[in-house]
Write a protein that holds these residues in place. Structure first.
Motif, PDB file in Angstrom:
ATOM      1  N   ASP A  79       0.890  -1.123   0.056  1.00 47.76           N
ATOM      2  CA  ASP A  79      -0.036  -0.100  -0.067  1.00 47.76           C
ATOM      3  C   ASP A  79       0.806   1.264  -0.033  1.00 47.76           C
ATOM      4  O   ASP A  79       0.485   2.307  -0.531  1.00 47.76           O
ATOM      5  CB  ASP A  79      -1.019   0.005   1.121  1.00 47.76           C
ATOM      6  CG  ASP A  79      -2.133  -0.925   1.269  1.00 47.76           C
ATOM      7  OD1 ASP A  79      -2.180  -1.372  -0.210  1.00 47.76           O
ATOM      8  OD2 ASP A  79      -2.714  -1.309   1.927  1.00 47.76           O
ATOM      9  N   VAL A  80       2.028   0.968   0.733  1.00 42.22           N
ATOM     10  CA  VAL A  80       2.829   2.545   0.751  1.00 42.22           C
ATOM     11  C   VAL A  80       3.994   2.333  -0.099  1.00 42.22           C
ATOM     12  O   VAL A  80       4.544   3.766  -0.318  1.00 42.22           O
ATOM     13  CB  VAL A  80       3.225   2.691   2.458  1.00 42.22           C
ATOM     14  CG1 VAL A  80       2.108   2.731   3.180  1.00 42.22           C
ATOM     15  CG2 VAL A  80       4.139   1.475   2.675  1.00 42.22           C
ATOM     16  N   ALA A  81       4.179   1.465  -0.907  1.00 44.74           N
ATOM     17  CA  ALA A  81       5.638   1.566  -1.866  1.00 44.74           C
ATOM     18  C   ALA A  81       5.093   2.606  -2.959  1.00 44.74           C
ATOM     19  O   ALA A  81       4.242   2.365  -3.584  1.00 44.74           O
ATOM     20  CB  ALA A  81       5.601   0.083  -2.218  1.00 44.74           C
ATOM     21  N   ASP A  82       6.180   3.471  -2.900  1.00 42.29           N
ATOM     22  CA  ASP A  82       6.257   4.331  -4.207  1.00 42.29           C
ATOM     23  C   ASP A  82       6.743   3.637  -5.413  1.00 42.29           C
ATOM     24  O   ASP A  82       6.258   4.038  -6.638  1.00 42.29           O
ATOM     25  CB  ASP A  82       7.124   5.690  -3.854  1.00 42.29           C
ATOM     26  CG  ASP A  82       6.329   6.318  -2.801  1.00 42.29           C
ATOM     27  OD1 ASP A  82       5.395   6.452  -2.497  1.00 42.29           O
ATOM     28  OD2 ASP A  82       7.239   6.962  -2.097  1.00 42.29           O
ATOM     29  N   ASN A  83       7.472   2.777  -5.487  1.00 42.41           N
ATOM     30  CA  ASN A  83       8.082   2.169  -6.598  1.00 42.41           C
ATOM     31  C   ASN A  83       7.740   0.833  -6.534  1.00 42.41           C
ATOM     32  O   ASN A  83       7.160   0.271  -5.575  1.00 42.41           O
ATOM     33  CB  ASN A  83       9.634   2.186  -6.474  1.00 42.41           C
ATOM     34  CG  ASN A  83      10.314   3.666  -6.303  1.00 42.41           C
ATOM     35  OD1 ASN A  83       9.560   4.492  -7.450  1.00 42.41           O
ATOM     36  ND2 ASN A  83      10.907   4.044  -5.622  1.00 42.41           N
ATOM     37  N   ASN A 112       1.924  -2.166 -11.387  1.00 41.04           N
ATOM     38  CA  ASN A 112       1.096  -1.132 -11.586  1.00 41.04           C
ATOM     39  C   ASN A 112       1.376  -0.780 -12.994  1.00 41.04           C
ATOM     40  O   ASN A 112       1.862   0.372 -13.461  1.00 41.04           O
ATOM     41  CB  ASN A 112       1.539   0.019 -10.513  1.00 41.04           C
ATOM     42  CG  ASN A 112       0.856   1.248 -10.759  1.00 41.04           C
ATOM     43  OD1 ASN A 112      -0.339   0.862 -11.280  1.00 41.04           O
ATOM     44  ND2 ASN A 112       1.227   2.217 -10.223  1.00 41.04           N
ATOM     45  N   SER A 170      12.624  -3.886 -10.283  1.00 39.50           N
ATOM     46  CA  SER A 170      11.758  -3.721  -8.782  1.00 39.50           C
ATOM     47  C   SER A 170      12.994  -3.829  -7.681  1.00 39.50           C
ATOM     48  O   SER A 170      13.954  -4.583  -7.804  1.00 39.50           O
ATOM     49  CB  SER A 170      10.788  -4.648  -8.717  1.00 39.50           C
ATOM     50  OG  SER A 170      11.096  -5.984  -8.623  1.00 39.50           O
TER      51      SER A 170
END
Length: 186
Positions: A79-83, A112, A170
């Protein structure tokens, strides 16, 4: 895009290999539940099958299908991962045995990316995603950097986003059922 998804689906269902753009780099993909297809990926990459591969799933529901018990903290991290982030989970299940690491872990990412999401949803299963290079060679940053050997070694090359320059693979973290978190690749 639907035409490309349909063509890729046909190859995946036949146990073939696709070359496709992901949310990170161009990937070599196959049905993650088909041991023969997974074996073809290892052969194309000239990689020992003791080195595990990443697979992609569409969402949390699909993640739960391939991991016996997803630690609650995994959902918080996602939920909080930017990458883009790949998580290595304990207790893999319902996947090709030669895809699962010797310690019974599996590396999974929820991409994403609209093409990947729709492909995964329509396929209704996990798809292998390993960088489009042979072992020991640099990860291609764009379609035009992919070697002729890899291009010839797959059954279908998705005709989308060929101009896109990929930033990097990633991040990878290992998330044990005991709550221990280990950064594998930043």
């Amino acid at each position: 895009m639907q035409t490309e998804i349909n063509k890729a689906l046909q190859i995946l269902k036949q146990g073939g290999l696709i070359l496709y753009p992901t949310d990170t780099v161009w990937g070599i993909g196959c049905d993650a539940t088909n041991p023969e297809a997974v074996k073809k990926v290892f052969e194309l990459k000239q990689r020992e099958d003791s080195k595990a591969l990443i697979c992609l799933v569409a969402d949390d529901r699909m993640l739960n299908k391939y991991v016996k018990k997803v630690p609650e903290v995994a959902f918080n991290i996602l939920d909080v991962a930017d990458n883009p982030i790949t998580i290595i989970y304990d207790d893999a299940q319902n996947l090709a045995e030669n895809l699962i690491a010797e310690d019974h872990t599996i590396a999974i990412r929820i991409p994403n990316d609209d093409f990947c999401f729709q492909l995964l949803r329509r396929f209704n299963g996990a798809i292998v995603s390993t960088s489009a290079n042979t072992s020991g060679q640099p990860t291609p940053k764009s379609f035009k950097e992919i070697s002729p050997e890899v291009l010839k070694g797959v059954d279908y090359v998705v005709n989308l986003h060929r101009e896109k320059i990929c930033s990097k693979p990633s991040s990878i973290i290992k998330l044990g059922n005991d709550g221990k978190v280990q950064v594998i690749r930043k």
